[in-house]
Design a protein around this motif. Sequence first.
Motif: not given
Length: 216
Positions: A40-45, A72-73, A77-89
């Motif tokens: 609710h703060d204007g960002y997508n997680v 980025v975890t 190997d070549d598999a990983f997770y990415v946590y992103v918090r950004e303004e959606p546009g």
Amino acid sequence: MKSVRLTLQHGPENVHPMHRFVAEHDAFTRYWLVNWNHAHDGYNVMLFHVRGDREAYRERLLELENPTTIDVTDGDDDAFYVYVREEPGELGEQLVSAFARGSLVPIPPLEYRMDWSVRFGLVGDPADIQAALETVPDEMETTVERVGDYRGGDRTLEALTDRQREAVRVARNLGYFAVPREAGVEAVAAELGCAPGTAAEHLRKAEQCVMGRLEL
């Protein structure tokens, strides 16, 4: 309660830069959004699962102009997770508004595909589903692939690679699994744009994966 399987097709004007990067980079084979929170703060997680070049992905993320928080975890190997918090546009806000209405529940993962489309399931009241489809921005093409009663997810499908899932989907649509069979592996290969031996290998590996996970 009804469920639909949707594909939203982005174009060059509105595809997210990270989706474009993964699709155009030969080092990536999977790009899935596995969970998210529309804060609710204007960002997508968002939490992505990616298979490919971790360092190339990390470097491209850091080049984004849109303010983001990134994690980025690590791994071997070549598999990983990415946590992103950004303004959606603007487009992101429109899509959130469309698919977060009323009774609707998007079913993860959202499959970000290499043709700039996003494929996912949606469950809810038929009227809310129809309203969501009608409010998707005009610049995006929407394809409804399946409509029916919701019967729960199948985690087995997540074990398949994107190419294996595509091969099975094409084979099913062509009638490869019909009895009697309506199309051979040559037709599947032609639709996939690969050699018949390659198509057959994708189908065999998908079959082995699915059958090996069945509780009999």
